[in-house]
Design a protein around this motif. Structure first.
Motif, mmCIF file in Angstrom:
data_model
loop_
_atom_site.group_PDB
_atom_site.id
_atom_site.type_symbol
_atom_site.label_atom_id
_atom_site.label_comp_id
_atom_site.label_asym_id
_atom_site.label_seq_id
_atom_site.Cartn_x
_atom_site.Cartn_y
_atom_site.Cartn_z
ATOM 1 N N MET A 174 7.096 4.518 -8.519
ATOM 2 C CA MET A 174 5.871 3.753 -8.543
ATOM 3 C C MET A 174 5.872 2.760 -7.387
ATOM 4 S SD MET A 174 4.024 1.353 -11.429
ATOM 5 C CE MET A 174 5.406 1.403 -12.449
ATOM 6 N N LEU A 175 4.755 2.635 -6.736
ATOM 7 C CA LEU A 175 4.609 1.732 -5.594
ATOM 8 C C LEU A 175 4.470 0.302 -6.102
ATOM 9 C CD1 LEU A 175 4.323 2.025 -2.535
ATOM 10 C CD2 LEU A 175 1.870 2.076 -2.829
ATOM 11 N N SER A 176 5.344 -0.591 -5.649
ATOM 12 C CA SER A 176 5.290 -1.959 -6.143
ATOM 13 C C SER A 176 4.684 -2.928 -5.136
ATOM 14 C CB SER A 176 6.684 -2.426 -6.547
ATOM 15 O OG SER A 176 7.537 -2.404 -5.423
ATOM 16 N N THR A 177 4.653 -2.562 -3.863
ATOM 17 C CA THR A 177 4.106 -3.428 -2.827
ATOM 18 C C THR A 177 3.334 -2.585 -1.822
ATOM 19 O OG1 THR A 177 5.999 -4.924 -3.024
ATOM 20 C CG2 THR A 177 4.687 -5.106 -1.028
ATOM 21 N N TYR A 178 2.132 -3.038 -1.483
ATOM 22 C CA TYR A 178 1.357 -2.368 -0.437
ATOM 23 C C TYR A 178 0.335 -3.339 0.141
ATOM 24 C CZ TYR A 178 -2.210 -1.666 -4.097
ATOM 25 O OH TYR A 178 -3.128 -1.857 -5.088
ATOM 26 N N GLN A 179 -0.150 -3.002 1.318
ATOM 27 C CA GLN A 179 -1.168 -3.827 1.961
ATOM 28 C C GLN A 179 -2.548 -3.285 1.647
ATOM 29 O OE1 GLN A 179 -0.292 -4.235 6.173
ATOM 30 N NE2 GLN A 179 0.565 -6.233 5.706
ATOM 31 N N ARG A 180 -3.525 -4.205 1.648
ATOM 32 C CA ARG A 180 -4.919 -3.835 1.446
ATOM 33 C C ARG A 180 -5.799 -4.877 2.118
ATOM 34 N NH1 ARG A 180 -5.896 -4.646 -4.997
ATOM 35 N NH2 ARG A 180 -5.599 -6.876 -5.128
ATOM 36 N N PRO A 181 -7.087 -4.567 2.332
ATOM 37 C CA PRO A 181 -7.966 -5.546 2.974
ATOM 38 C C PRO A 181 -8.148 -6.795 2.104
ATOM 39 C CG PRO A 181 -8.937 -3.353 3.059
ATOM 40 C CD PRO A 181 -7.748 -3.278 2.141
ATOM 41 N N VAL A 182 -8.447 -7.906 2.744
ATOM 42 C CA VAL A 182 -8.731 -9.147 2.034
ATOM 43 C C VAL A 182 -10.002 -8.938 1.204
ATOM 44 C CG1 VAL A 182 -9.424 -11.559 2.369
ATOM 45 C CG2 VAL A 182 -7.630 -10.569 3.790
ATOM 46 N N GLU A 183 -9.982 -9.488 -0.007
ATOM 47 C CA GLU A 183 -11.118 -9.330 -0.918
ATOM 48 C C GLU A 183 -12.349 -10.067 -0.401
ATOM 49 O OE1 GLU A 183 -11.779 -9.356 -5.733
ATOM 50 O OE2 GLU A 183 -10.244 -10.641 -4.866
ATOM 51 N N HIS A 184 -13.526 -9.489 -0.619
ATOM 52 C CA HIS A 184 -14.833 -10.073 -0.281
ATOM 53 C C HIS A 184 -15.047 -10.290 1.213
ATOM 54 C CE1 HIS A 184 -15.353 -10.518 -4.543
ATOM 55 N NE2 HIS A 184 -14.365 -11.391 -4.633
ATOM 56 N N GLU A 185 -14.304 -9.589 2.042
ATOM 57 C CA GLU A 185 -14.526 -9.654 3.483
ATOM 58 C C GLU A 185 -14.773 -8.246 3.999
ATOM 59 O OE1 GLU A 185 -11.687 -11.631 5.969
ATOM 60 O OE2 GLU A 185 -11.542 -13.351 4.622
ATOM 61 N N VAL A 186 -15.715 -8.133 4.929
ATOM 62 C CA VAL A 186 -15.982 -6.844 5.563
ATOM 63 C C VAL A 186 -15.672 -6.987 7.041
ATOM 64 C CG1 VAL A 186 -17.722 -5.111 6.115
ATOM 65 C CG2 VAL A 186 -17.752 -6.224 3.873
ATOM 66 N N CYS A 187 -14.769 -6.149 7.509
ATOM 67 C CA CYS A 187 -14.438 -6.109 8.928
ATOM 68 C C CYS A 187 -15.459 -5.200 9.601
ATOM 69 C CB CYS A 187 -13.027 -5.566 9.104
ATOM 70 S SG CYS A 187 -12.554 -5.330 10.820
ATOM 71 N N GLU A 188 -16.073 -5.677 10.663
ATOM 72 C CA GLU A 188 -17.080 -4.884 11.369
ATOM 73 C C GLU A 188 -16.721 -4.790 12.839
ATOM 74 O OE1 GLU A 188 -21.881 -5.096 12.247
ATOM 75 O OE2 GLU A 188 -21.105 -5.954 10.400
ATOM 76 N N HIS A 189 -16.841 -3.582 13.389
ATOM 77 C CA HIS A 189 -16.509 -3.351 14.791
ATOM 78 C C HIS A 189 -17.443 -2.286 15.338
ATOM 79 C CE1 HIS A 189 -14.166 -1.772 18.238
ATOM 80 N NE2 HIS A 189 -13.808 -3.029 18.352
#
Length: 139
Positions: free
Chosen positions: A1-16
Motif C-alpha cells: 500500500m502506498l503511504s506517501t505520494y505527491q499531489r497538487p495543492v488543494e483549491h489551486e489550478v495551475c494554468e499554462h
C-alpha cells in the motif's frame, strides 16, 4: 500500500499556455480526489473555454488498497494522440489525485499524429514545472 505520494495543492489550478504552429494549447492542472471530482474539473474547463475545438484530459486518482484509477480522453483528436501522451507524462511524475485538461484552439495548420503527441505531452510537461505540490502521508 502506498503511504506517501505527491499531489497538487488543494483549491489551486495551475494554468499554462503554449503556442505551436498557431494552435493555442492551454493546460489546466488541479487536484481531484475522486473520479467525480475529475469529471467536474474537466466540465469546468469546457464551460470556461466553450469555443475551443478540443478539451483533452487525463487523470490519476489514488484508491486505498487498490490500483489507481487512470483515465484519458482524446476529445476528437486522432486516437492516442492527446489523452494517452498526457497520461504518460503525469504517470512519470508519480503524482496521484491529479487531473489535467489541455484545451486546444486550432490554428489552421495540421500538426500530424506525431506533432500532436509531442504538443500535448509538452503542454503538460511545461505546466508541471510551475505546479505547487503537497505530500500526502498516511499517519
Amino acid at each position: 500500500m502506498l503511504s506517501t505520494y505527491q499531489r497538487p495543492v488543494e483549491h489551486e489550478v495551475c494554468e499554462h499556455e503554449i503556442e505551436i504552429k498557431r494552435s493555442r494549447f492551454i493546460t489546466l492542472i488541479g487536484r481531484a480526489d475522486s473520479e467525480a471530482a475529475a469529471r467536474d474539473f474537466i466540465g469546468a474547463a469546457r464551460l470556461r473555454f466553450p469555443d475551443a475545438r478540443h478539451h483533452c484530459s487525463a487523470f490519476i486518482i489514488h484508491v486505498d488498497e487498490a490500483n489507481p484509477i487512470e483515465r484519458s480522453s482524446d476529445d476528437g483528436e486522432p486516437s492516442g494522440t492527446a489523452g494517452k501522451p498526457m497520461l504518460e507524462v503525469i504517470k512519470g511524475t508519480g503524482m496521484l489525485d491529479i487531473c489535467v485538461v489541455v484545451v486546444r484552439y486550432f490554428g489552421g495548420i495540421k500538426l500530424g499524429a506525431g506533432g500532436l503527441v509531442h504538443a500535448y505531452g509538452d503542454a503538460v510537461r511545461q505546466a508541471l514545472l510551475s505546479l505547487d505540490r503537497v505530500t500526502r502521508s498516511r499517519k
